[in-house]
Design an enzyme around this catalytic site. Structure first.
Site, PDB file in Angstrom:
ATOM      1  N   CYS A   1       0.625  -1.384   0.009  1.00 49.10           N
ATOM      2  CA  CYS A   1       0.057  -0.141   0.100  1.00 49.10           C
ATOM      3  C   CYS A   1       0.915   1.191   0.030  1.00 49.10           C
ATOM      4  O   CYS A   1       0.718   2.219  -0.783  1.00 49.10           O
ATOM      5  CB  CYS A   1      -0.924   0.044   1.313  1.00 49.10           C
ATOM      6  SG  CYS A   1      -1.871  -1.271   1.212  1.00 49.10           S
ATOM      7  N   HIS A   2       2.225   1.312   0.838  1.00 54.22           N
ATOM      8  CA  HIS A   2       2.881   2.451   1.125  1.00 54.22           C
ATOM      9  C   HIS A   2       4.124   2.286   1.003  1.00 54.22           C
ATOM     10  O   HIS A   2       4.926   3.091   1.310  1.00 54.22           O
ATOM     11  CB  HIS A   2       2.241   3.421   2.083  1.00 54.22           C
ATOM     12  CG  HIS A   2       1.036   3.783   2.169  1.00 54.22           C
ATOM     13  ND1 HIS A   2      -0.004   2.903   2.959  1.00 54.22           N
ATOM     14  CD2 HIS A   2       0.404   4.792   1.400  1.00 54.22           C
ATOM     15  CE1 HIS A   2      -1.221   3.459   2.676  1.00 54.22           C
ATOM     16  NE2 HIS A   2      -1.014   4.658   1.704  1.00 54.22           N
TER      17      HIS A   2
END
Length: 191
Positions: A155-156
């Site tokens: 996601c990040h």
């Protein structure tokens, strides 16, 4: 003849006592549901502790179990993964704290402080990225992820090593180690 306090109880005295007792029992019966609703329900009590059979997990494999509504990663690490984790100096870690609920205080994030003493091959962690609560990848057999052979949160871009410590990316803390104990060589209890 005049009545005194030593006379026998009258019907009125009995009615006062009976009415008071009835009111007390009725009040307790009315309040009980309010008190009882504050107790945890059966589903929460069932989640308080979970026993996990780890006998079928081969070296290098991982499983994910649910505990208190959270995924918990249980990995049987290889000797290579343990040595990789032990070789990392704590002073280069973004989060130098072990985050192990089995140890009191803020101890260093060494591999020894992230695994159970005498059971170093087993790594037990809450599988929630400490950045925004995503679930890192790396649980499938032969599916080590990220730049450090552990887990990766796509996601990040947070990278965790083979001890579940944050090594790169926006996650501020290591993956948490929950309270757990070994009931036997084949069973772990979470909680």
């Amino acid at each position: 003849m005049a009545h005194t306090d030593t006379d026998e109880p009258t019907r009125r005295d009995f009615l006062y006592v009976a009415t008071g007792a009835f009111a007390a029992v009725g009040g307790a019966a009315a309040i009980w549901p309010l008190i009882d609703q504050m107790n945890p329900d059966a589903s929460m009590l069932a989640l308080a502790t979970v026993e996990v059979d780890i006998s079928a997990i081969e070296v290098g494999q991982s499983i994910t179990v649910m505990w208190q509504g959270k995924p918990v990663f249980i990995r049987r690490r290889t000797e290579e993964e343990i040595e990789m984790a032990k070789a990392v100096p704590v002073d280069i870690l973004p989060d130098p704290i072990a985050r192990n609920e089995n140890i009191t205080g803020e101890v260093p994030a060494t591999d020894e402080n992230r695994a159970a003493e005498g059971k170093e091959e087993w790594l037990v962690m809450v599988g929630i990225c400490t950045h925004l609560g995503c679930i890192p990848k790396g649980q499938k057999v032969g599916d080590a992820q990220g730049d450090f052979g552990g887990w990766f949160c796509p996601c990040h871009g947070s990278h965790y090593d083979t001890a579940g410590r944050i090594r790169k990316g926006p996650a501020p803390m290591n993956l948490a180690v929950p309270v757990y104990s070994f009931l036997s060589d084949d069973r772990i209890q979470l909680g």
